[in-house]
Design a protein around this motif. Sequence first.
Motif, PDB file in Angstrom:
ATOM      1  N   ALA A  10       0.817  -1.219   0.000  1.00 22.88           N
ATOM      2  CA  ALA A  10       0.000   0.000   0.000  1.00 22.88           C
ATOM      3  C   ALA A  10       0.851   1.270   0.000  1.00 22.88           C
ATOM      4  CB  ALA A  10      -0.913   0.002   1.230  1.00 22.88           C
ATOM      5  N   LEU A  11       1.945   1.247   0.745  1.00 24.11           N
ATOM      6  CA  LEU A  11       2.767   2.456   0.862  1.00 24.11           C
ATOM      7  C   LEU A  11       3.694   2.601  -0.342  1.00 24.11           C
ATOM      8  CD1 LEU A  11       3.567   2.167   4.671  1.00 24.11           C
ATOM      9  CD2 LEU A  11       1.963   3.738   3.557  1.00 24.11           C
ATOM     10  N   THR A  56      -0.106   0.180  -4.061  1.00 27.12           N
ATOM     11  CA  THR A  56      -1.269  -0.633  -4.401  1.00 27.12           C
ATOM     12  C   THR A  56      -1.968  -1.081  -3.115  1.00 27.12           C
ATOM     13  OG1 THR A  56      -0.010  -1.460  -6.283  1.00 27.12           O
ATOM     14  CG2 THR A  56      -2.042  -2.623  -5.735  1.00 27.12           C
ATOM     15  N   VAL A  57      -3.121  -0.514  -2.858  1.00 29.51           N
ATOM     16  CA  VAL A  57      -3.870  -0.870  -1.658  1.00 29.51           C
ATOM     17  C   VAL A  57      -4.849  -1.984  -2.032  1.00 29.51           C
ATOM     18  CG1 VAL A  57      -5.346  -0.037   0.216  1.00 29.51           C
ATOM     19  CG2 VAL A  57      -3.758   1.532  -0.912  1.00 29.51           C
ATOM     20  N   LYS A  94      -8.739  -1.712  -2.354  1.00 31.27           N
ATOM     21  CA  LYS A  94      -9.112  -0.441  -2.975  1.00 31.27           C
ATOM     22  C   LYS A  94      -8.676  -0.425  -4.437  1.00 31.27           C
ATOM     23  CE  LYS A  94     -11.061   2.084   0.189  1.00 31.27           C
ATOM     24  NZ  LYS A  94     -12.427   2.549  -0.017  1.00 31.27           N
ATOM     25  N   SER A 103      -8.876  -5.992  -5.799  1.00 33.15           N
ATOM     26  CA  SER A 103      -9.286  -6.876  -4.702  1.00 33.15           C
ATOM     27  C   SER A 103      -8.650  -8.252  -4.857  1.00 33.15           C
ATOM     28  CB  SER A 103     -10.809  -7.016  -4.673  1.00 33.15           C
ATOM     29  OG  SER A 103     -11.231  -7.764  -5.790  1.00 33.15           O
ATOM     30  N   GLY A 124      -1.967  -2.703  11.541  1.00 35.52           N
ATOM     31  CA  GLY A 124      -1.527  -1.305  11.528  1.00 35.52           C
ATOM     32  C   GLY A 124      -2.523  -0.277  11.987  1.00 35.52           C
ATOM     33  N   LEU A 125      -3.680  -0.703  12.494  1.00 33.68           N
ATOM     34  CA  LEU A 125      -4.725   0.267  12.849  1.00 33.68           C
ATOM     35  C   LEU A 125      -4.494   0.758  14.286  1.00 33.68           C
ATOM     36  CD1 LEU A 125      -7.396   1.104  11.292  1.00 33.68           C
ATOM     37  CD2 LEU A 125      -8.554  -0.415  12.887  1.00 33.68           C
ATOM     38  N   PRO A 126      -4.191   2.054  14.461  1.00 35.11           N
ATOM     39  CA  PRO A 126      -3.858   2.506  15.811  1.00 35.11           C
ATOM     40  C   PRO A 126      -5.079   2.619  16.715  1.00 35.11           C
ATOM     41  CG  PRO A 126      -3.837   4.368  14.301  1.00 35.11           C
ATOM     42  CD  PRO A 126      -4.114   3.137  13.475  1.00 35.11           C
ATOM     43  N   PHE A 132      -6.843   4.409  20.089  1.00 33.48           N
ATOM     44  CA  PHE A 132      -6.759   5.604  20.923  1.00 33.48           C
ATOM     45  C   PHE A 132      -7.426   5.286  22.249  1.00 33.48           C
ATOM     46  CE2 PHE A 132      -6.027   7.378  16.725  1.00 33.48           C
ATOM     47  CZ  PHE A 132      -5.052   8.325  16.970  1.00 33.48           C
ATOM     48  N   SER A 135      -0.831   9.436  17.178  1.00 34.53           N
ATOM     49  CA  SER A 135      -0.686   8.006  17.431  1.00 34.53           C
ATOM     50  C   SER A 135       0.798   7.721  17.228  1.00 34.53           C
ATOM     51  CB  SER A 135      -1.511   7.190  16.440  1.00 34.53           C
ATOM     52  OG  SER A 135      -0.917   7.227  15.156  1.00 34.53           O
ATOM     53  N   ASN A 176       1.981   5.412  15.551  1.00 35.63           N
ATOM     54  CA  ASN A 176       2.130   5.109  14.128  1.00 35.63           C
ATOM     55  C   ASN A 176       2.359   6.369  13.305  1.00 35.63           C
ATOM     56  OD1 ASN A 176       1.987   2.375  14.112  1.00 35.63           O
ATOM     57  ND2 ASN A 176       0.013   2.237  13.059  1.00 35.63           N
ATOM     58  N   GLU A 177       1.569   7.409  13.584  1.00 31.72           N
ATOM     59  CA  GLU A 177       1.743   8.630  12.804  1.00 31.72           C
ATOM     60  C   GLU A 177       3.109   9.256  13.090  1.00 31.72           C
ATOM     61  OE1 GLU A 177      -1.089  11.879  13.336  1.00 31.72           O
ATOM     62  OE2 GLU A 177       0.029  13.127  11.912  1.00 31.72           O
ATOM     63  N   ASN A 234      -6.164  -3.982  10.166  1.00 33.53           N
ATOM     64  CA  ASN A 234      -7.013  -3.095   9.373  1.00 33.53           C
ATOM     65  C   ASN A 234      -8.158  -3.908   8.749  1.00 33.53           C
ATOM     66  OD1 ASN A 234      -7.976  -1.382   7.241  1.00 33.53           O
ATOM     67  ND2 ASN A 234      -6.034  -0.297   7.321  1.00 33.53           N
ATOM     68  N   LYS A 270     -10.844   1.554 -11.000  1.00 33.70           N
ATOM     69  CA  LYS A 270     -11.695   1.420  -9.824  1.00 33.70           C
ATOM     70  C   LYS A 270     -12.275   2.741  -9.312  1.00 33.70           C
ATOM     71  CE  LYS A 270     -12.118  -2.177  -7.922  1.00 33.70           C
ATOM     72  NZ  LYS A 270     -11.245  -3.025  -7.126  1.00 33.70           N
ATOM     73  N   ARG A 291       3.647  13.205   0.998  1.00 33.26           N
ATOM     74  CA  ARG A 291       2.450  12.561   0.426  1.00 33.26           C
ATOM     75  C   ARG A 291       1.303  13.558   0.540  1.00 33.26           C
ATOM     76  NH1 ARG A 291       2.667   6.664   0.612  1.00 33.26           N
ATOM     77  NH2 ARG A 291       0.410   6.625   0.820  1.00 33.26           N
ATOM     78  N   VAL A 346      -1.274   6.735  -5.611  1.00 33.31           N
ATOM     79  CA  VAL A 346      -1.981   5.580  -5.064  1.00 33.31           C
ATOM     80  C   VAL A 346      -3.459   5.883  -4.844  1.00 33.31           C
ATOM     81  CG1 VAL A 346      -1.199   6.186  -2.729  1.00 33.31           C
ATOM     82  CG2 VAL A 346      -2.063   3.894  -3.155  1.00 33.31           C
ATOM     83  N   PRO A 388      -7.797   4.145  -5.863  1.00 36.72           N
ATOM     84  CA  PRO A 388      -8.598   5.225  -5.275  1.00 36.72           C
ATOM     85  C   PRO A 388      -8.814   4.988  -3.780  1.00 36.72           C
ATOM     86  CG  PRO A 388     -10.008   3.654  -6.406  1.00 36.72           C
ATOM     87  CD  PRO A 388      -8.607   3.189  -6.625  1.00 36.72           C
ATOM     88  N   ILE A 438      -1.527  11.214   5.801  1.00 37.08           N
ATOM     89  CA  ILE A 438      -0.216  10.664   5.410  1.00 37.08           C
ATOM     90  C   ILE A 438      -0.426   9.427   4.544  1.00 37.08           C
ATOM     91  CG2 ILE A 438       2.032   9.859   6.133  1.00 37.08           C
ATOM     92  CD1 ILE A 438       1.708  11.174   8.729  1.00 37.08           C
ATOM     93  N   GLY A 494      -5.744   4.310   6.851  1.00 33.45           N
ATOM     94  CA  GLY A 494      -6.212   4.024   8.205  1.00 33.45           C
ATOM     95  C   GLY A 494      -5.103   3.646   9.156  1.00 33.45           C
ATOM     96  N   MET A 495      -3.858   3.883   8.764  1.00 29.60           N
ATOM     97  CA  MET A 495      -2.732   3.395   9.546  1.00 29.60           C
ATOM     98  C   MET A 495      -2.203   4.417  10.551  1.00 29.60           C
ATOM     99  SD  MET A 495       0.803   3.572   9.475  1.00 29.60           S
ATOM    100  CE  MET A 495       1.651   3.575   7.912  1.00 29.60           C
ATOM    101  N   CYS A 496      -2.408   5.725  10.301  1.00 25.78           N
ATOM    102  CA  CYS A 496      -1.749   6.708  11.175  1.00 25.78           C
ATOM    103  C   CYS A 496      -2.711   7.449  12.096  1.00 25.78           C
ATOM    104  CB  CYS A 496      -0.940   7.693  10.351  1.00 25.78           C
ATOM    105  SG  CYS A 496      -1.914   8.931   9.483  1.00 25.78           S
TER     106      CYS A 496
END
Lengths: 461, 279
Positions: A171-172, A211-212, A215, A218, A238-240, A242, A255, A257-258, A396, B27, B44, B86, B88, B216, B220-222
Amino acid sequence: MPNMSLVKNEMPVQAPDVRNKNFSEVALGYTEEQAIDEAKRCLNCKNKPCVTGCPVQIDIPAFIAKVAEGDFEEAYKIITKSSSLPAVCGRVCPQETQCESKCVRGKKGEPVAIGRLERYVADRHNALAETAVEKPVPNGHKVAVIGSGPSGLACAGDLAKKGYDVTVFEALHLAGGVLSYGIPEFRLPKTIVQKEIEGLKALGVTIETNTVVGKTVSIDELMKYEGFESVFIGSGAGLPRFMKIPGENLNGVYSANEFLTRINLMKAYKPDSATPINAGTKAVIVGGGNVAMDAARCAKRLGADVTIVYRRTENELPARAEEVEHAKEEGINFRFLTNPTEITATEKGWVKGVICQQMELSEPDASGRAKPVPVKDAYFEIEADCVIMSIGTSPNPLIKSTTDGLDTQKWGGIIADENGLTSREGVYAGGDAVTGAATVILAMGAGKKAAAAIDEYIQNK
Amino acid sequence: MFEILEKKSLNPTVTLMKINAPRVAKKAEPGQFIILRTDSEGERIPLTIADYDRSAGTVTIIFQIVGGTTEKLNHMNEGDCLHDFVGPLGRATETEGLKKVAVVGGGVGCAIAYPVAKKLHELGVEVHSIVGFRNKDLVILENEFRNASSKFVLMSDDGTAGEKGLVTDALKKLIDSGEKYDRVITIGPLIMMKFVCRLTKEYEIPTVASMNPIMIDGTGMCGGCRLTVGGETKFACVDGPEFDGHLIDFDEAMARGASYREFERKAHEDACNLFKEVK
Ligand SMILES: Cc1cc2nc3c(=O)[nH]c(=O)nc-3n(C[C@H](O)[C@H](O)[C@H](O)COP(=O)(O)OP(=O)(O)OC[C@H]3O[C@@H](n4cnc5c(N)ncnc54)[C@H](O)[C@@H]3O)c2cc1C
Ligand SMILES: Cc1cc2nc3c(=O)[nH]c(=O)nc-3n(C[C@H](O)[C@H](O)[C@H](O)COP(=O)(O)OP(=O)(O)OC[C@H]3O[C@@H](n4cnc5c(N)ncnc54)[C@H](O)[C@@H]3O)c2cc1C
Ligand code: SF4
Ligand code: FES
């Protein structure tokens, strides 16, 4: 004749008051003499207790014996029979609760420094001139790997060696997972991670960043329209989380992560980085795991006065002992039995402080773990202009919600059997996506197991 | 990889680019966005998908030059490649069951509002577009909006284009004159959206606002993109970017948007100076 010293050869490190101002690696690595001397402490036990403590069963005494002989390449070959990422694991594995906790030398004195030796062997190999790798003969089968963390990299590597045409979807914009965006440069230099990834590419693995899955494309589309016969999901956790306390969305609250992503992935610690970061002058880090230590040590290096608040005591800190030790040496303050209940604000909407409640430990419960319970009316405020929430992450939901028939636990973990097979035929999963936040070595081990299972699945189809 | 196939200046500070990105184009849906980096050291930044062509494999973005990264982007030309692209990302605009909608856009928010208006129009929904700009030099996409709307109202702060006044004035007038909307969709500066939502709340018209917090990863990661909606924390990149406008805590969103103002001001100056030197 074994070396009967009761203590490990000490790891050379940057001095604490020097390193807490830079992002270069803290531990500098053994010299050849130190490595050989340390290797000679190993008794080459017949029953190999250390190996039972290793999640991927590296033949530890065998590789150490080669180090003692000075045959470092042979040692490297032995390690890589079981592990795909020795230079990484030698640095970040919690050896003190794994192999080294089982080492007989640890009964009287310190165990053999297995992790440091692993690191030495891997670094020594990586320093050698590149030898052109032989590309395996293609077997004509396509496999997709989702996520380029340790689980995905290990799975991709093993499959590529067997001749599979492997594409890793990330994804990143950069591969490596937590190794790239989470663990800081001063513990794990990014050149090491990139070297592993270059190695995979040399084996013929394609890495599609940006590439997510779920999204951009699939899992069902990959299998139906793009010819992938099997998929491995190594999408991590990876979902933080709170705390859901007042003031958590104020400016200056991150977070972990951020905070770590800005620093590690986006290089915000460099003066010329395009991505901003704000560690403030007084940073409070909430939590007690490896992630909290990493966030604290980063904030310190950015010039903040740093306090870690943790609701239990030092004995319960889940972080590796070495990381806690390093953090303390670097001048990071700890406040134990302390639980934040509110973050206060300046008039402009920035963090002003953290209101905390004093805690005490209850009697241990059935599981043997003492629970922190609040002390009535015992509140105090810690001044802060930056707060970093480091209280855990979970998988996630994106992949589950876009893949028909993929079963997960209530908390989001993908359900998989011991070989990684999920509720969908041909779809395997492993690492943090299955177990929740765990370790690099467990993720890597899961990737390797799944690779073997995928190979069997495709060959028997 | 992500080649800029076409570049067009819409006004002195707003630029359109058509990017080669087949996987994203395949997509993309209106309301979704992409995240890009101009170069290997770049930041980003999120931009809305203004249009897409699935068969040509292209995605159109429209951006306003507001800071360092958009400045750099605007200095790239046809034939250059973006380092990363990256998407959609986010959820698509919900269009089901709608018969009559007011689309209220402000400034560069109109670039985000236009694809939504267009999609609704194509679905046979009656679209009234109300768009506002500071002055006539900043007007973008006027013809495009006209073609996608059965009613089009152009407003400007100083009266140099269309009528003088705010979009909320125009919206109020239409509602008072008897127009009955099933939904208002608003996209623009936070302060504008806040007042649009306040107005539609009085009239009890369901309203969706498209939020653009700092982001960023966009997956949903940060949690950097979080905002409060109905008392709950939401991540704009995965739960949004569109939310029920009557439940959004706009004041908090405005404070969060200003987190890095000082840094951004400096980054923009540096970028401008750099390009001056190059010239
Ligand atoms: C700050 C920090 C410090 C740590 N320190 C240690 C340590 O010292 N020792 C240790 O053993 N462990 C440590 N850990 C834990 C360890 O890093 C993880 O357990 C391990 O990385 C998990 O590997 P993984 O392959 O399951 O997933 P990850 O490393 O999380 O990688 C998952 C990858 O998948 C990508 N992805 C997710 N969803 C999608 C999607 N839909 N499509 C495409 N790609 C996707 C992500 O972007 C990511 O790159 C630490 C973790 C953190 C956060
Ligand atoms: C979902 C979404 C869709 C968007 N769509 C569009 C669009 O179609 N066209 C358009 O012109 N703009 C759009 N934006 C805003 C655009 O992302 C910012 O203008 C851009 O990031 C500014 O970068 P900069 O370096 O040029 O400016 P900076 O100087 O960095 O910042 C200027 C302004 O942009 C905001 N900003 C800065 N960094 C980010 C970031 N990483 N994420 C979000 N906002 C940021 C700041 O709060 C500030 O108000 C969108 C934002 C989001 C979240
Ligand atoms: S247990 Fe310790 S001494 Fe025995 S083989 Fe393993 S490393 Fe060597
Ligand atoms: S941008 Fe990181 S969670 Fe939304």
